[in-house]
Write a protein that holds these residues in place. Structure first.
Motif, PDB file in Angstrom:
ATOM      1  N   ALA A 156       0.837  -1.200   0.000  1.00 54.42           N
ATOM      2  CA  ALA A 156       0.000   0.000   0.000  1.00 54.42           C
ATOM      3  C   ALA A 156       0.873   1.250   0.000  1.00 54.42           C
ATOM      4  CB  ALA A 156      -0.944  -0.013   1.192  1.00 54.42           C
ATOM      5  N   GLY A 157       1.983   1.189   0.721  1.00 51.68           N
ATOM      6  CA  GLY A 157       2.912   2.318   0.738  1.00 51.68           C
ATOM      7  C   GLY A 157       3.486   2.605  -0.635  1.00 51.68           C
ATOM      8  N   LEU A 158       3.859   1.552  -1.338  1.00 53.21           N
ATOM      9  CA  LEU A 158       4.390   1.728  -2.693  1.00 53.21           C
ATOM     10  C   LEU A 158       3.312   2.284  -3.614  1.00 53.21           C
ATOM     11  CD1 LEU A 158       6.508   1.331  -4.965  1.00 53.21           C
ATOM     12  CD2 LEU A 158       5.608  -1.011  -5.197  1.00 53.21           C
ATOM     13  N   PHE A 159       2.146   1.636  -3.625  1.00 53.13           N
ATOM     14  CA  PHE A 159       1.083   2.053  -4.537  1.00 53.13           C
ATOM     15  C   PHE A 159       0.577   3.460  -4.228  1.00 53.13           C
ATOM     16  CE2 PHE A 159      -0.160  -2.697  -4.924  1.00 53.13           C
ATOM     17  CZ  PHE A 159       0.847  -2.902  -5.850  1.00 53.13           C
ATOM     18  N   SER A 160       0.664   3.875  -2.974  1.00 52.88           N
ATOM     19  CA  SER A 160       0.182   5.201  -2.569  1.00 52.88           C
ATOM     20  C   SER A 160       0.970   6.338  -3.211  1.00 52.88           C
ATOM     21  CB  SER A 160       0.223   5.350  -1.047  1.00 52.88           C
ATOM     22  OG  SER A 160      -0.734   4.499  -0.464  1.00 52.88           O
ATOM     23  N   GLN A 161       2.072   6.018  -3.835  1.00 49.08           N
ATOM     24  CA  GLN A 161       2.820   7.039  -4.563  1.00 49.08           C
ATOM     25  C   GLN A 161       2.040   7.537  -5.776  1.00 49.08           C
ATOM     26  OE1 GLN A 161       6.878   5.793  -5.385  1.00 49.08           O
ATOM     27  NE2 GLN A 161       6.966   4.704  -3.447  1.00 49.08           N
ATOM     28  N   SER A 162       1.034   6.778  -6.170  1.00 50.00           N
ATOM     29  CA  SER A 162       0.190   7.174  -7.295  1.00 50.00           C
ATOM     30  C   SER A 162      -1.132   7.742  -6.788  1.00 50.00           C
ATOM     31  CB  SER A 162      -0.104   5.968  -8.192  1.00 50.00           C
ATOM     32  OG  SER A 162      -1.100   6.296  -9.148  1.00 50.00           O
ATOM     33  N   PRO A 163      -1.541   8.905  -7.286  1.00 47.59           N
ATOM     34  CA  PRO A 163      -2.857   9.432  -6.905  1.00 47.59           C
ATOM     35  C   PRO A 163      -4.011   8.591  -7.457  1.00 47.59           C
ATOM     36  CG  PRO A 163      -1.820  10.853  -8.542  1.00 47.59           C
ATOM     37  CD  PRO A 163      -0.806   9.807  -8.158  1.00 47.59           C
ATOM     38  N   ALA A 164      -3.719   7.688  -8.403  1.00 45.68           N
ATOM     39  CA  ALA A 164      -4.742   6.832  -9.001  1.00 45.68           C
ATOM     40  C   ALA A 164      -5.005   5.577  -8.173  1.00 45.68           C
ATOM     41  CB  ALA A 164      -4.343   6.441 -10.420  1.00 45.68           C
ATOM     42  N   TYR A 165      -4.196   5.336  -7.157  1.00 44.82           N
ATOM     43  CA  TYR A 165      -4.387   4.177  -6.275  1.00 44.82           C
ATOM     44  C   TYR A 165      -5.497   4.491  -5.284  1.00 44.82           C
ATOM     45  CZ  TYR A 165      -3.317   0.835  -2.511  1.00 44.82           C
ATOM     46  OH  TYR A 165      -3.387  -0.129  -1.540  1.00 44.82           O
ATOM     47  N   LEU A 166      -6.482   3.608  -5.186  1.00 44.46           N
ATOM     48  CA  LEU A 166      -7.645   3.828  -4.331  1.00 44.46           C
ATOM     49  C   LEU A 166      -7.657   2.973  -3.072  1.00 44.46           C
ATOM     50  CD1 LEU A 166     -10.338   4.014  -7.149  1.00 44.46           C
ATOM     51  CD2 LEU A 166      -9.124   5.914  -6.028  1.00 44.46           C
ATOM     52  N   GLY A 167      -6.647   2.133  -2.890  1.00 51.67           N
ATOM     53  CA  GLY A 167      -6.551   1.342  -1.683  1.00 51.67           C
ATOM     54  C   GLY A 167      -6.568  -0.153  -1.939  1.00 51.67           C
ATOM     55  N   SER A 168      -6.262  -0.897  -0.883  1.00 52.10           N
ATOM     56  CA  SER A 168      -6.248  -2.361  -0.929  1.00 52.10           C
ATOM     57  C   SER A 168      -7.076  -2.891   0.228  1.00 52.10           C
ATOM     58  CB  SER A 168      -4.820  -2.902  -0.815  1.00 52.10           C
ATOM     59  OG  SER A 168      -4.053  -2.527  -1.923  1.00 52.10           O
ATOM     60  N   GLN A 169      -7.666  -4.061   0.011  1.00 49.30           N
ATOM     61  CA  GLN A 169      -8.436  -4.725   1.051  1.00 49.30           C
ATOM     62  C   GLN A 169      -7.967  -6.174   1.126  1.00 49.30           C
ATOM     63  OE1 GLN A 169     -12.142  -3.681  -0.930  1.00 49.30           O
ATOM     64  NE2 GLN A 169     -12.783  -2.677   0.970  1.00 49.30           N
ATOM     65  N   LEU A 170      -7.661  -6.621   2.334  1.00 47.29           N
ATOM     66  CA  LEU A 170      -7.190  -7.976   2.573  1.00 47.29           C
ATOM     67  C   LEU A 170      -8.244  -8.732   3.368  1.00 47.29           C
ATOM     68  CD1 LEU A 170      -4.790  -9.978   2.311  1.00 47.29           C
ATOM     69  CD2 LEU A 170      -3.969  -9.083   4.514  1.00 47.29           C
ATOM     70  N   PHE A 171      -8.614  -9.927   2.875  1.00 48.25           N
ATOM     71  CA  PHE A 171      -9.635 -10.748   3.511  1.00 48.25           C
ATOM     72  C   PHE A 171      -9.065 -12.125   3.821  1.00 48.25           C
ATOM     73  CE2 PHE A 171     -11.716  -7.736   0.755  1.00 48.25           C
ATOM     74  CZ  PHE A 171     -12.772  -7.260   1.505  1.00 48.25           C
ATOM     75  N   LYS A 172      -9.439 -12.664   4.996  1.00 47.84           N
ATOM     76  CA  LYS A 172      -9.041 -14.018   5.386  1.00 47.84           C
ATOM     77  C   LYS A 172     -10.233 -14.939   5.210  1.00 47.84           C
ATOM     78  CE  LYS A 172      -8.399 -14.938   9.739  1.00 47.84           C
ATOM     79  NZ  LYS A 172      -7.853 -15.064  11.093  1.00 47.84           N
ATOM     80  N   ASN A 173     -10.010 -16.127   4.669  1.00 45.60           N
ATOM     81  CA  ASN A 173     -11.059 -17.112   4.458  1.00 45.60           C
ATOM     82  C   ASN A 173     -11.562 -17.636   5.804  1.00 45.60           C
ATOM     83  OD1 ASN A 173     -12.029 -20.037   3.991  1.00 45.60           O
ATOM     84  ND2 ASN A 173     -11.932 -19.221   1.915  1.00 45.60           N
ATOM     85  N   ASP A 174     -12.869 -17.771   5.940  1.00 41.33           N
ATOM     86  CA  ASP A 174     -13.458 -18.250   7.200  1.00 41.33           C
ATOM     87  C   ASP A 174     -13.174 -19.719   7.473  1.00 41.33           C
ATOM     88  OD1 ASP A 174     -14.516 -15.791   7.809  1.00 41.33           O
ATOM     89  OD2 ASP A 174     -16.506 -16.246   7.026  1.00 41.33           O
ATOM     90  N   ARG A 175     -13.096 -20.520   6.446  1.00 44.48           N
ATOM     91  CA  ARG A 175     -12.922 -21.969   6.628  1.00 44.48           C
ATOM     92  C   ARG A 175     -11.465 -22.405   6.574  1.00 44.48           C
ATOM     93  NH1 ARG A 175     -17.869 -24.640   3.180  1.00 44.48           N
ATOM     94  NH2 ARG A 175     -19.498 -23.435   4.168  1.00 44.48           N
TER      95      ARG A 175
END
Length: 100
Positions: A29-48
């Motif tokens: 996210a730190g690397l990608f944040s160098q671009s104003p076109a980056y809107l963020g990242s979301q990380l999800f863990k599988n329930d099972r």
């Protein structure tokens, strides 16, 4: 909007480090944040399957994402190599453009 989805099977002992580096405040996210076109990242863990994760990177457009990768390819490759120890498997599941 343009998203890239990734599936990871992590090394269980390195869960905390993986979640940090691939999470919203991590190195990617730190690397990608160098671009104003980056809107963020979301990380999800599988329930099972607690070792399975889904990562979604959001960008304004495919062109912006590709331009960023082209101009930061060396740094991207170096980081990718450094973090390979955190997972057993990485799979790019796909890339998608938002349809209104």
């Amino acid at each position: 909007m343009y998203i890239i989805t990734w599936k990871y099977e992590i090394v269980p002992e390195l869960r905390q480090e993986f979640e940090h580096e691939y999470g919203a405040q991590g190195s990617w996210a730190g690397l990608f944040s160098q671009s104003p076109a980056y809107l963020g990242s979301q990380l999800f863990k599988n329930d099972r399957e607690s070792i399975l994760y889904l990562l979604i990177d959001r960008w304004q457009s495919k062109a912006a994402y590709e331009e960023f990768l082209a101009s930061h390819s060396q740094v991207y490759e170096n980081m990718s190599g450094n973090f390979e120890k955190l997972y057993e498997q990485e799979e790019k599941m796909g890339a998608f453009t938002y349809v209104a």
